[in-house]
Design a protein around this motif. Structure first.
Motif, PDB file in Angstrom:
ATOM      1  N   UNK A 195      -1.172   6.874   8.010  1.00  0.00           N
ATOM      2  CA  UNK A 195      -1.213   7.069   6.563  1.00  0.00           C
ATOM      3  C   UNK A 195      -1.857   5.902   5.838  1.00  0.00           C
ATOM      4  N   UNK A 196      -1.883   4.728   6.495  1.00  0.00           N
ATOM      5  CA  UNK A 196      -2.523   3.566   5.872  1.00  0.00           C
ATOM      6  C   UNK A 196      -3.927   3.340   6.433  1.00  0.00           C
ATOM      7  N   UNK A 197      -4.289   4.048   7.476  1.00  0.00           N
ATOM      8  CA  UNK A 197      -5.549   3.862   8.192  1.00  0.00           C
ATOM      9  C   UNK A 197      -5.676   2.441   8.733  1.00  0.00           C
ATOM     10  N   UNK A 198      -4.541   1.856   9.082  1.00  0.00           N
ATOM     11  CA  UNK A 198      -4.559   0.503   9.634  1.00  0.00           C
ATOM     12  C   UNK A 198      -3.179   0.179  10.196  1.00  0.00           C
ATOM     13  N   UNK A 217      -1.935 -11.748  12.876  1.00  0.00           N
ATOM     14  CA  UNK A 217      -1.460 -11.914  11.506  1.00  0.00           C
ATOM     15  C   UNK A 217      -2.227 -11.106  10.473  1.00  0.00           C
ATOM     16  N   UNK A 218      -3.319 -10.492  10.896  1.00  0.00           N
ATOM     17  CA  UNK A 218      -4.111  -9.687   9.966  1.00  0.00           C
ATOM     18  C   UNK A 218      -3.847  -8.207  10.197  1.00  0.00           C
ATOM     19  N   UNK A 219      -4.161  -7.403   9.185  1.00  0.00           N
ATOM     20  CA  UNK A 219      -4.046  -5.965   9.382  1.00  0.00           C
ATOM     21  C   UNK A 219      -5.115  -5.513  10.382  1.00  0.00           C
ATOM     22  N   UNK A 277       6.516  13.914   1.994  1.00  0.00           N
ATOM     23  CA  UNK A 277       5.596  13.050   2.734  1.00  0.00           C
ATOM     24  C   UNK A 277       6.050  11.594   2.665  1.00  0.00           C
ATOM     25  N   UNK A 337      10.649   7.045   6.626  1.00  0.00           N
ATOM     26  CA  UNK A 337      12.035   6.572   6.560  1.00  0.00           C
ATOM     27  C   UNK A 337      12.962   7.556   7.277  1.00  0.00           C
ATOM     28  N   UNK A 352       0.651   4.240  -2.949  1.00  0.00           N
ATOM     29  CA  UNK A 352       0.342   5.652  -2.699  1.00  0.00           C
ATOM     30  C   UNK A 352       1.400   6.564  -3.314  1.00  0.00           C
ATOM     31  N   UNK A 397       3.038  -6.472   8.819  1.00  0.00           N
ATOM     32  CA  UNK A 397       4.105  -6.686   7.836  1.00  0.00           C
ATOM     33  C   UNK A 397       4.745  -5.366   7.413  1.00  0.00           C
ATOM     34  N   UNK A 448      -5.996   7.011  -1.376  1.00  0.00           N
ATOM     35  CA  UNK A 448      -5.509   7.965  -0.368  1.00  0.00           C
ATOM     36  C   UNK A 448      -4.695   9.076  -1.028  1.00  0.00           C
ATOM     37  N   UNK A 496      -2.563  12.208   8.911  1.00  0.00           N
ATOM     38  CA  UNK A 496      -2.479  11.991   7.467  1.00  0.00           C
ATOM     39  C   UNK A 496      -2.678  13.286   6.674  1.00  0.00           C
ATOM     40  N   UNK A 551       0.790  -1.226   0.000  1.00  0.00           N
ATOM     41  CA  UNK A 551       0.000   0.000   0.000  1.00  0.00           C
ATOM     42  C   UNK A 551       0.832   1.292   0.000  1.00  0.00           C
ATOM     43  N   UNK A 569      25.593  -6.397  28.943  1.00  0.00           N
ATOM     44  CA  UNK A 569      26.150  -7.724  28.675  1.00  0.00           C
ATOM     45  C   UNK A 569      27.140  -7.734  27.517  1.00  0.00           C
ATOM     46  N   UNK A 609      14.059   8.563  -5.470  1.00  0.00           N
ATOM     47  CA  UNK A 609      12.879   7.715  -5.643  1.00  0.00           C
ATOM     48  C   UNK A 609      11.773   8.452  -6.385  1.00  0.00           C
ATOM     49  N   UNK A 650       3.018   5.748  10.084  1.00  0.00           N
ATOM     50  CA  UNK A 650       2.727   4.713   9.083  1.00  0.00           C
ATOM     51  C   UNK A 650       1.266   4.257   9.212  1.00  0.00           C
ATOM     52  N   UNK A 683       2.892  -9.625  15.053  1.00  0.00           N
ATOM     53  CA  UNK A 683       2.020 -10.636  14.439  1.00  0.00           C
ATOM     54  C   UNK A 683       1.086 -11.256  15.473  1.00  0.00           C
TER      55      UNK A 683
END
Lengths: 318, 331
Positions: free
Chosen positions: B252-255, B148-150, B51, B56, A205, B259, A234, B175, A201, B123, B300, B249, B143
């Motif tokens: 910005x992903x709404x979740x 394991x799910x978003x 943005x 990063x 974006x 992963x 988005x 966001x 995702x 140590x 990028x 993060x 996880x």
């Protein structure tokens, strides 16, 4: 002494963790002796779609009595998956379901199971040759083509499209691309921008922001998965252009694609069924000594705001 | 006189900042040439680049502190995922409110980092190993917490069906863009992290200690620097920034994606190194990292607006990284 303490502590933690994990594996029926043991080797649980596949298998198995499924996760490692298959064979399970990471290296171990009389159901990705009991999977190319045809219809045969591709070194990415191009072939639809967002995702974006910066006129975004379509939405929303663009994705998971369609974010999501339920049904038939087809292609549905509350609509076979 | 001038201009040419700027300028010139029908010349493109690079960049701030202290932090991507999941769980599923969610996530992140720092300081575990362990462990916790799910607004009910909730206001806020839509909130958070790093490294006594233990740990210890607590501080800061990145993060992903952040540590390290902070420790600065962040970000963006294929992107990125680092080399 200190080292001993640390070792003891580590051992305690590991024992505790395994103890917790043990509780999760379903216990066999109390009546016991007749219960079937099925081994399920999943190539990775990193993708939500595969987590869903396991959940579907578990739900179907819980419903059917006398089935115990042991789940193993190969963490995207071919050698690990080979080892898991060998473990299932030596444990003498009654049936194995495998969703293989890749074909060639896992073919021998599937043959080995079959040769020892353990039926094997291959789920989603194929192996080489035909030494397995049954293959169950959906057709990415067909789904891509259906998406393309739906888009042609929706846009009256013309418009500017952004294609956000899945990992193009993976077969689902290649098939969803090729099928789509086949679907829009002959129309006046132009793909003006395409980029590989690697199923992720945040990448989608980022790529969509670039598309928006370059092109004033975008009618629709076709993404190879729903998170990609959501990421594109988005970006468009942040640029104040979400209302003039339609978004279409693939996978149709209840918590992703279906949710986005329901929220009015996606115009359509094309389901890529996990086959988990079908696998358990087929397994029961095999275990009861009935004959099953060698190839089972799963029916797929698509979801739009108009049909989402009725549970989507079947794709027409062609 | 003449000699002095030559010397100072030579000094200017050879200062790390100038050399780092060289790489950035090369990349920007490339952008001006390959401007994708003028897309590179629009302010929106630069705003979107800032943005996209912010998450990063926030990780790179923590990485800078750790690297100056003579360490490395491989766990930043996993801690990011852990806090993204935690943030979404607390604010979407449990609805405990934004302030509490942010505070708890920042504490969780700082604890992850501090725990690595504790093993490294107390140590004498190598930073590479300790943070490798944390990288694996934190991913596991992420996880486990998420199943394991978003973690999103689609909440699974006991009967297996889904209910779709509302997204909390804090996600929309982080966001959003502010100042007339000219800058993303996450970019402002990045600038805040840079400022905090600068204050720590250049204005506080602890900052001098961090440079000292990165330069020569034994000498620092002998001159009375509290090495252990400074290591816990350095890695704790990295964990804290990772948590901030995780919150950004998730917003910005709404979740919260368990992963998320895979291989982000490599991007963060690349940003620090391209800036000119050396992996040997004891030298470098947060401003160099800012130049590194912009260099990677622009690279990028330029590849993206020109719709360059993935194969060529990877090759070009590799070339730019090695070129920038060669540029940094002392003669």
């Amino acid at each position: 002494m200190k080292t001993l303490n640390i070792l003891a502590f580590a051992a305690a933690v590991i024992l505790f963790t395994i103890g917790c994990a043990k509780k999760d594996t379903p216990q066999g029926d109390e009546s016991g002796s007749e219960s079937w043991k099925i081994g399920m080797s999943q190539c990775n649980l990193g993708e939500p779609w595969r987590v869903q596949m396991n959940a579907d298998i578990k739900a179907a198995a819980d419903e059917a009595a006398k089935i115990e499924v042991v789940f193993k996760d190969a963490q995207n490692d071919t050698l690990k998956q080979q080892a898991q298959m060998e473990e299932f064979i030596s444990a003498g399970v009654d049936l194995i379901i495998i969703s293989p990471k890749e074909a060639a290296p896992l073919t021998p171990v599937v043959s080995q199971a079959c040769n020892q009389g353990i039926p094997v159901i291959v789920l989603d990705r194929r192996i080489l040759g035909d030494n397995y009991t049954c293959f169950i999977g959906a057709d990415n190319r067909k789904i891509g083509k259906a998406a393309g045809e739906w888009i042609v219809n929706k846009l009256d045969g013309q418009g500017n499209i952004v294609e956000l591709k899945g990992l193009m070194t993976s077969t689902p990415g290649q098939d969803r691309h090729a099928g789509f191009r086949e679907g829009i072939n002959g129309s006046e639809i132009n793909v003006i921008f395409e980029a590989d967002m690697k199923w992720l995702e945040p990448n989608a974006r980022k790529e969509m922001e670039s598309a928006l910066a370059r092109f004033e006129d975008i009618d629709l975004v076709y993404a190879h998965n729903d998170p990609g379509a959501h990421g594109a939405y988005l970006a468009a929303k942040a640029a104040g252009r979400a209302n003039e663009i339609m978004f279409v994705g693939i996978d149709g998971l209840p918590q992703e694609g279906q949710a986005y369609v329901k929220q009015g974010i996606l115009s359509a999501s094309f389901e890529y069924p996990t086959g988990g339920e079908e696998a358990i049904k087929t397994a029961l038939k095999i275990l009861n000594g009935k004959k099953v087809d060698k190839e089972i292609t799963l029916d797929s549905r698509f979801f739009t705001p108009a049909n989402i509350d009725k549970g989507g609509r079947e794709l027409e076979a062609n | 006189m003449t000699k002095d001038l030559t010397k100072s201009s030579a000094h200017f040419l050879h200062s790390p900042t100038t050399r780092a700027l060289g790489a950035l300028i090369v990349v920007i010139v490339l952008g001006l040439i390959f401007n994708a029908d003028g897309a590179f010349l629009k302010w929106g493109t630069h705003r979107d680049m800032l943005r996209a690079v912010s998450v990063y960049g926030i990780l790179a701030c923590g990485m800078t502190i750790v690297i100056i202290a003579g360490g490395i932090d491989l766990s930043v991507g996993s801690v990011l995922a852990l806090t993204a999941v935690l943030f979404s769980l607390i604010s979407i599923h449990w609805q405990w409110g934004a302030a509490l969610a942010i505070v708890l996530c920042l504490i969780a992140g700082a604890c992850c980092g501090a725990l690595s720092g504790f093993f490294i300081g107390k140590f004498k575990v190598q930073a590479f190993i300790a943070t490798l362990a944390m990288m694996v462990f934190a991913r596991g916790v992420a996880k486990w917490l998420s199943g394991g799910q978003k973690v999103s607004t689609a909440v699974q009910q006991p009967d297996g069906s889904y209910e779709y909730g509302e997204i909390p206001e804090i996600f929309n806020f982080i966001n959003a863009k502010i100042l007339g839509g000219n800058i993303a909130v996450v970019t402002v958070i990045l600038l805040g992290c840079i400022l905090i790093s600068w204050i720590l490294l250049k204005k506080l006594r602890q900052g001098r200690y961090i440079y000292a233990i990165g330069g020569n740990e034994e000498a620092a210890r002998l001159s009375g620097v509290p090495v252990k607590s400074m290591k816990i501080l350095a890695f704790g800061m990295s964990g804290l920034f990772s948590a901030a990145a995780g919150i950004c993060q998730a917003s910005q992903e709404f979740q919260g994606d368990p992963e998320a952040g895979i291989s982000y540590e490599l991007s963060a390290i690349a940003m620090v190194v391209i800036g000119g902070t050396t992996l040997q420790g004891g030298r470098g600065s947060i401003w160099l990292t800012l130049i590194g962040i912009l260099t990677i970000g622009y690279l990028e963006k330029i590849l993206s607006i020109n719709a360059v294929g993935e194969d060529k992107r990877l090759m070009l990125t590799g070339i730019i990284i090695i070129a920038a680092v060669l540029l940094q080399k002392n003669k």
